[in-house]
Design a protein around this motif. Structure first.
Motif, mmCIF file in Angstrom:
data_model
loop_
_atom_site.group_PDB
_atom_site.id
_atom_site.type_symbol
_atom_site.label_atom_id
_atom_site.label_comp_id
_atom_site.label_asym_id
_atom_site.label_seq_id
_atom_site.Cartn_x
_atom_site.Cartn_y
_atom_site.Cartn_z
ATOM 1 N N GLU A 1 -1.019 -6.016 -2.770
ATOM 2 C CA GLU A 1 -1.362 -5.473 -4.280
ATOM 3 C C GLU A 1 0.067 -4.894 -5.040
ATOM 4 O O GLU A 1 -0.266 -5.456 -6.150
ATOM 5 N N GLU A 2 0.668 -4.197 -4.520
ATOM 6 C CA GLU A 2 1.762 -3.907 -5.175
ATOM 7 C C GLU A 2 2.734 -5.444 -4.986
ATOM 8 O O GLU A 2 3.727 -5.417 -6.385
ATOM 9 N N SER B 1 3.132 -9.871 -11.241
ATOM 10 C CA SER B 1 2.185 -10.154 -12.532
ATOM 11 C C SER B 1 3.308 -9.596 -14.075
ATOM 12 O O SER B 1 2.540 -9.833 -14.985
ATOM 13 N N LEU B 2 3.603 -8.502 -13.278
ATOM 14 C CA LEU B 2 5.488 -8.284 -14.388
ATOM 15 C C LEU B 2 5.297 -9.455 -15.136
ATOM 16 O O LEU B 2 5.930 -11.064 -15.442
ATOM 17 N N GLU C 1 10.017 -1.837 1.522
ATOM 18 C CA GLU C 1 10.880 -0.862 2.465
ATOM 19 C C GLU C 1 8.703 -1.100 3.040
ATOM 20 O O GLU C 1 9.322 -0.721 4.238
ATOM 21 N N ILE C 2 8.148 -1.208 2.533
ATOM 22 C CA ILE C 2 6.836 -1.351 3.519
ATOM 23 C C ILE C 2 6.811 -2.384 4.595
ATOM 24 O O ILE C 2 6.048 -3.149 5.889
ATOM 25 N N ASP C 3 7.673 -3.628 4.522
ATOM 26 C CA ASP C 3 8.061 -4.479 5.189
ATOM 27 C C ASP C 3 8.522 -4.320 6.630
ATOM 28 O O ASP C 3 8.230 -4.580 7.197
ATOM 29 N N GLU C 4 9.398 -3.400 5.790
ATOM 30 C CA GLU C 4 10.416 -2.752 7.226
ATOM 31 C C GLU C 4 9.520 -1.657 7.842
ATOM 32 O O GLU C 4 9.420 -2.633 9.085
#
Length: 73
Positions: free
Chosen positions: A29-30, A36-37, A56-59
């Motif tokens: 989602e992020e 989309s920016l 960071e989330i991937d990490e």
């Protein structure tokens, strides 16, 4: 390892897997929001922060996926 401890590990791994699924969903989602920016905002502080959050989330997901070794016990 006895049956009870194996069961507790299985329960913990199920919770970890659930956490991984949530992180993957939030990361996607992020990342979609970032992509989309408008280009000008992508390279702003806000855009860079969003990209950093995705990384960071991937990490964290990688850390979780490293627990697969426990399933082999």
């Amino acid at each position: 390892m006895n049956k009870d401890r194996r069961k507790r590990i299985a329960e913990a791994l199920a919770l970890i897997e659930e956490a991984r699924d949530i992180l993957v969903e939030v990361r996607d989602e992020e990342n979609e929001a970032y992509e989309s920016l408008p280009e000008g905002i992508m390279y702003s502080e806000r855009g860079e922060q969003m990209a950093s959050t995705v990384d960071e989330i991937d990490e964290y997901i990688g850390y979780i996926e490293s627990t697969e070794r426990l399933e082999e016990m």
